[in-house]
Design a protein around this motif. Structure first.
Motif, mmCIF file in Angstrom:
data_model
loop_
_atom_site.group_PDB
_atom_site.id
_atom_site.type_symbol
_atom_site.label_atom_id
_atom_site.label_comp_id
_atom_site.label_asym_id
_atom_site.label_seq_id
_atom_site.Cartn_x
_atom_site.Cartn_y
_atom_site.Cartn_z
ATOM 1 N N SER A 1 0.833 -1.205 0.000
ATOM 2 C CA SER A 1 0.000 0.000 0.000
ATOM 3 C C SER A 1 0.859 1.242 0.000
ATOM 4 O O SER A 1 0.499 2.269 -0.579
ATOM 5 C CB SER A 1 -0.936 -0.003 1.212
ATOM 6 O OG SER A 1 -0.170 0.054 2.414
ATOM 7 N N ASP B 1 -4.269 3.167 -3.133
ATOM 8 C CA ASP B 1 -4.146 3.689 -1.766
ATOM 9 C C ASP B 1 -4.427 2.618 -0.704
ATOM 10 O O ASP B 1 -4.970 2.928 0.377
ATOM 11 C CB ASP B 1 -5.072 4.890 -1.554
ATOM 12 C CG ASP B 1 -4.728 6.061 -2.475
ATOM 13 O OD1 ASP B 1 -3.522 6.238 -2.768
ATOM 14 O OD2 ASP B 1 -5.660 6.741 -2.915
ATOM 15 N N GLY B 2 -4.084 1.370 -1.022
ATOM 16 C CA GLY B 2 -4.246 0.288 -0.039
ATOM 17 C C GLY B 2 -5.701 -0.092 0.221
ATOM 18 O O GLY B 2 -6.011 -0.694 1.271
ATOM 19 N N MET B 3 -6.573 0.193 -0.741
ATOM 20 C CA MET B 3 -7.995 -0.083 -0.563
ATOM 21 C C MET B 3 -8.499 -1.009 -1.687
ATOM 22 O O MET B 3 -7.927 -1.071 -2.768
ATOM 23 C CB MET B 3 -8.790 1.221 -0.587
ATOM 24 C CG MET B 3 -8.329 2.269 0.425
ATOM 25 S SD MET B 3 -8.676 1.807 2.144
ATOM 26 C CE MET B 3 -10.446 2.011 2.190
ATOM 27 N N SER C 1 0.344 3.796 -2.902
ATOM 28 C CA SER C 1 -0.571 4.803 -2.354
ATOM 29 C C SER C 1 -0.661 6.027 -3.261
ATOM 30 O O SER C 1 -1.673 6.723 -3.272
ATOM 31 C CB SER C 1 -0.108 5.236 -0.954
ATOM 32 O OG SER C 1 1.207 5.757 -1.010
ATOM 33 N N SER D 1 -5.847 -4.375 5.023
ATOM 34 C CA SER D 1 -5.660 -5.017 6.329
ATOM 35 C C SER D 1 -6.971 -5.607 6.869
ATOM 36 O O SER D 1 -6.939 -6.450 7.762
ATOM 37 C CB SER D 1 -5.102 -4.004 7.333
ATOM 38 O OG SER D 1 -5.996 -2.898 7.456
ATOM 39 N N TYR D 2 -8.107 -5.170 6.341
ATOM 40 C CA TYR D 2 -9.407 -5.702 6.779
ATOM 41 C C TYR D 2 -9.513 -7.205 6.508
ATOM 42 O O TYR D 2 -9.992 -7.970 7.333
ATOM 43 C CB TYR D 2 -10.529 -4.939 6.065
ATOM 44 C CG TYR D 2 -11.904 -5.562 6.210
ATOM 45 C CD1 TYR D 2 -12.646 -5.383 7.366
ATOM 46 C CD2 TYR D 2 -12.454 -6.324 5.159
ATOM 47 C CE1 TYR D 2 -13.910 -5.953 7.500
ATOM 48 C CE2 TYR D 2 -13.711 -6.893 5.289
ATOM 49 C CZ TYR D 2 -14.443 -6.698 6.468
ATOM 50 O OH TYR D 2 -15.683 -7.276 6.591
ATOM 51 N N TYR E 1 -8.712 -3.974 -6.709
ATOM 52 C CA TYR E 1 -7.843 -3.030 -5.999
ATOM 53 C C TYR E 1 -8.057 -1.643 -6.613
ATOM 54 O O TYR E 1 -7.980 -1.463 -7.832
ATOM 55 C CB TYR E 1 -6.382 -3.454 -6.131
ATOM 56 C CG TYR E 1 -5.427 -2.532 -5.431
ATOM 57 C CD1 TYR E 1 -5.414 -2.443 -4.045
ATOM 58 C CD2 TYR E 1 -4.551 -1.731 -6.182
ATOM 59 C CE1 TYR E 1 -4.540 -1.579 -3.410
ATOM 60 C CE2 TYR E 1 -3.671 -0.870 -5.545
ATOM 61 C CZ TYR E 1 -3.669 -0.796 -4.150
ATOM 62 O OH TYR E 1 -2.807 0.070 -3.521
ATOM 63 N N GLU F 1 -16.131 -0.601 0.407
ATOM 64 C CA GLU F 1 -14.700 -0.312 0.216
ATOM 65 C C GLU F 1 -13.993 -0.579 1.529
ATOM 66 O O GLU F 1 -14.390 -0.067 2.577
ATOM 67 C CB GLU F 1 -14.493 1.134 -0.235
ATOM 68 C CG GLU F 1 -13.036 1.464 -0.553
ATOM 69 C CD GLU F 1 -12.870 2.875 -1.109
ATOM 70 O OE1 GLU F 1 -11.768 3.199 -1.592
ATOM 71 O OE2 GLU F 1 -13.855 3.649 -1.070
ATOM 72 N N LYS F 2 -12.915 -1.375 1.493
ATOM 73 C CA LYS F 2 -12.222 -1.786 2.717
ATOM 74 C C LYS F 2 -10.708 -1.666 2.520
ATOM 75 O O LYS F 2 -10.208 -1.780 1.395
ATOM 76 C CB LYS F 2 -12.559 -3.255 3.052
ATOM 77 C CG LYS F 2 -14.033 -3.508 3.339
ATOM 78 C CD LYS F 2 -14.462 -2.892 4.670
ATOM 79 C CE LYS F 2 -15.905 -3.216 5.001
ATOM 80 N NZ LYS F 2 -16.340 -2.628 6.288
ATOM 81 N N PRO F 3 -9.981 -1.472 3.620
ATOM 82 C CA PRO F 3 -8.521 -1.464 3.523
ATOM 83 C C PRO F 3 -8.003 -2.891 3.359
ATOM 84 O O PRO F 3 -8.659 -3.854 3.742
ATOM 85 C CB PRO F 3 -8.082 -0.859 4.850
ATOM 86 C CG PRO F 3 -9.178 -1.192 5.798
ATOM 87 C CD PRO F 3 -10.451 -1.146 4.976
#
Length: 266
Positions: free
Chosen positions: A140, A236-238, A144, A255-256, A233, A251-253
């Protein structure tokens, strides 16, 4: 005096008439008795002797006893029959119970084995996600500042426009989706004909490292060819995807829920 006057007579004295009559009567009686005896013997020899047996007459009490005995015999027979039927039913029930127990044990063993496999798979995925968390974080950072352009930008714009729609298994829009249905429709906007299911989408295009993601890459969860979830994807890491019935399209990161891998089709 006659010359025969002193000579005794040698003749036997005459019996009197009464004596003779008496002897004649005795003889007649003896002969009559013999005749009767002879006749009786002949009659007995000619005709068989018949004996008559008298059967007891059933009195009221004896008849009642006989009836009671018959009833007792019938009741005993009925009891034996009922007991035999109960024994047969008990035997059948025991066999059925034994079979049900064996089936239950087999089913329990099967479920336990399935639960063990599922737990092992969950543990494996958890380990993979833990390993990928740091990788996703670094990824990310490197992406990013990436900005989607061209076809990737159109795909991202489409999926973001669906955020908030419901998750429905088998859904392909326009207001409800499942994960692969959303991906297929999004990429169709830019002329890419994706397969329908996530397993096939996870092998469509080129495999890329999670360290080198670009906006528009398809993320997948599970192994390539047997993935159980996909998303896109968006930079921005999302990522955006039709997650589940509770979140819908969201929409999730990273890391989720760190993905397993990614493919690039643009």
């Amino acid at each position: 005096m006659s010359h025969t006057a002193h000579i005794r007579s040698h003749r036997k004295p005459r019996r009197s008439a009464s004596t003779i009559a008496m002897r004649a009567g005795v003889a007649s009686g003896v002969l009559g008795t013999l005749a009767v005896a002879t006749a009786a013997g002949s009659a007995n020899a000619a005709e068989p002797v018949t004996q008559t047996l008298e059967l007891p007459v059933l009195t009221g009490d004896l008849a009642a006893q006989v009836a009671q005995s018959a009833q007792a015999t019938q009741q005993a027979a009925a009891n034996y029959q009922l007991q035999a039927e109960r024994d047969a039913a008990a035997t059948a029930a025991a066999k059925e119970a034994k079979k049900d127990l064996a089936d239950a044990k087999a089913e329990a063993k099967k479920k336990a084995e399935a639960a063990r496999k599922a737990a092992a798979e969950r543990a494996t995925r958890a380990a993979e996600r833990t390993t990928l968390t740091s990788t996703s974080a670094s990824s990310s950072d490197s992406t990013s500042s990436s900005t989607a352009t061209g076809s990737a930008a159109a795909v991202i714009a489409f999926v973001k426009a669906q955020i908030g729609d419901a998750y429905v298994s088998g859904g392909t829009g326009p207001n409800s989706w499942d994960c692969s249905g959303l991906m297929q429709t999004a990429f169709k906007q830019v002329g890419v004909d994706l397969p329908r299911v996530s397993q096939d989408q996870s092998t469509f295009g080129t495999q890329v490292s999670l360290d080198n993601l670009l906006p528009g890459d398809i993320l997948y969860w599970g192994s390539a060819g047997s993935a159980y979830h996909v998303a896109v994807y968006v930079g921005d890491g999302m990522f955006v995807g039709a997650q589940n019935p509770s979140t819908g399209v969201a929409e999730k990161p990273m890391s989720y829920d760190p993905p397993t891998g990614a493919v690039r089709v643009l």
